[in-house]
Design an enzyme around this catalytic site. Structure first.
Site: not given
Ligand code: NAD
Length: 443
Positions: A295, A215, A258, A350
């Site tokens: 809720a 991602g 993690d 979130y």
């Molecule tokens: P994703 O789920 O594709 O990737 C998230 C990554 O974080 C994954 O590789 C996952 O394994 C890793 N991860 C999760 N928990 C973890 C932990 N405890 N320790 C180590 N690694 C961990 O998500 P994404 O869409 O690529 O989002 C990346 C960031 O962007 C996030 O912070 C998300 O909240 C933020 N974000 C995304 C969007 C969107 O539209 N996709 C919008 C706003 C914000």
């Protein structure tokens, strides 16, 4: 994960329906390709303030062609120095410069207005400078053709610190960033070397990226690597093989853990100091959603989201600072979300975590010292596995409700992060910049 609507509206039948039903018709956004010039065209310069004298040199340094506006010419970008506007009457200079040029813009044009940070001036000047926000945000909504419009407030004393910001906002790197207000303040820098090569500004830097296996995190790793950094990717054990493959491709390093683990901050700090002699760029990208209306919210859904998205970045940053693992002139970069600004149904957990990331930036911006800066991006709708899980109708609405009528790509978030990470962004501190195509929701 492609945008099927965008594909449809560019088909012959799609074009017909767009025309007759008034449906949104997204422009295919131009994105940066490695080695390409920052601006494929000419920038028209305008305005008369304290920055106009240095702007030509800044653009020359970046290899960007510029000229004063000439009738009949086409422009890829417009830069207006509004720092000379000291009262409401003076705002007419915006209309005089921009109106004749609005029909002379090429596809995916860029507009940057430079102002003086309103809080640093008073009286009529403060009023006029604050007015620039309404101007730029509205122009962002009407420019069309995949264009972007930004307001960059430059505090007096930081006049020579605009280069990295102009490089970002004038280039296709800022494809999905529009309607933003950025503040460039006084220098943070501590004996930093100037940027030698603007095509590889991160040469010699070590960058930690959490959630790097897929991602947005994967693209952050790729872009920081492209810009010269050695990337240390972190992800959970379940993602170890993807992470290893990617880091091998990028000639980087990986750490599987993690980030909410009790000893995670110390393990990260130890790894960075023993294997890399410290870290220059820390990107807190890992994040999760566990949506439910309040809720129906179970305690573990609340706790896990706050734990990964907010507490872990705080604890890791604290450990890296306490153990002096972040080098002088380091960069700490958070990933917030539009949900943390506008709120969202089913996302109290979130949105709290992501608004907390903004608070994290605010709390540390004045405290870090040693040239270290902290900023965050707040992505809107970015097409990833996270948003693929959103139900179809909500996803369609989420993708269209912005000035560009489309979702962004992970690379758009990554480019903004690389701008914050640049050694040239020494005076860019305490900002939260939305990567959202100027979404209609939120401020
Ligand atoms: P994703 O789920 O594709 O990737 C998230 C990554 O974080 C994954 O590789 C996952 O394994 C890793 N991860 C999760 N928990 C973890 C932990 N405890 N320790 C180590 N690694 C961990 O998500 P994404 O869409 O690529 O989002 C990346 C960031 O962007 C996030 O912070 C998300 O909240 C933020 N974000 C995304 C969007 C969107 O539209 N996709 C919008 C706003 C914000």
């Amino acid at each position: 994960m492609s945008d099927r609507y965008q594909g449809f509206v560019s088909s012959p039948i799609g074009k017909l329906l767009v025309k007759n039903l008034g449906l949104p018709s997204p422009t295919a956004l131009e994105r940066y390709t490695e080695g390409a010039p920052l601006v494929d065209g000419t920038v028209a310069l305008g305005g008369d303030g304290r920055l106009s004298g240095s702007l030509p040199t800044v653009l020359d340094d970046l290899g960007i062609a510029w000229s004063l506006p000439t009738a009949g010419e086409k422009y890829k970008a417009l830069v207006f120095d509004a720092t000379g506007i000291t009262d409401a009457d003076g705002l007419i200079a915006l209309q005089e410069f921009f109106t004749p040029l609005m029909r002379s813009l090429e596809t995916c044009p860029r507009v940057v207005v430079l102002g003086t940070t309103p809080e640093s001036v008073s009286g009529s000047e403060r009023v006029a400078q604050r007015a620039l926000e309404g101007f730029t945000r509205s122009l962002g909504k009407e420019i069309g053709k995949g264009g972007t419009v930004q307001l960059v407030y430059v505090t007096e004393g930081a006049d020579d610190a605009t280069t990295s910001t102009l490089a970002f906002f004038l280039s296709p790197k800022s494809a999905y960033v529009s309607g933003q207000v950025v503040r460039i303040g006084a220098h943070q820098e501590k004996d930093a070397a100037p940027v030698a090569d603007w095509t590889r500004p991160l040469e010699g830097k070590v960058a930690l990226v959490t959630g790097a296996s897929r991602g947005i995190g994967e693209q952050i790793a790729r872009v920081l690597h492209r810009d010269g950094a050695k990337v240390v990717g972190v992800d959970v054990p379940q993602a170890a093989s993807e992470l290893q493959v990617l880091m091998k491709e990028l000639d980087g390093d990986h750490l599987t853990l993690d980030i909410t683990g009790k000893d995670a901050p110390q393990r990260i700090a130890h790894h960075l100091s023993t294997e890399h002699g410290g870290v220059d760029i820390v990107v807190h990208n890992a994040g999760i959603t566990r949506d439910k209306k309040l809720a129906n919210m179970a305690e573990d859904r609340w706790a896990s989201v706050i734990g990964v998205n907010l507490s872990a970045p705080e604890r890791i940053t604290r450990a890296l600072l306490d153990e002096k693992v972040i080098n002088d002139n380091g960069r700490v970069i958070g990933v917030a979300s539009i949900a943390g600004i506008a709120g969202n149904v089913g996302q109290t957990n979130y949105a709290a975590s992501k608004a907390g990331v903004i608070g994290f930036v605010d709390s540390l911006a004045d405290e870090l010292g040693n040239g270290i800066t902290i900023n965050a991006v707040a992505p809107g709708f970015i097409i990833t596995a996270m948003t693929a899980a959103v139900p179809f109708a909500t996803r369609e609405v989420g993708q269209r409700l912005n000035a560009m009528s489309q979702g962004g790509l992970p690379v758009d978030v990554a480019e903004a992060i690389s701008w914050f990470a640049s050694p040239g962004s020494t005076a860019v501190n305490g900002n939260v910049v939305r990567v959202c195509g100027q979404m209609m929701l939120g401020a």
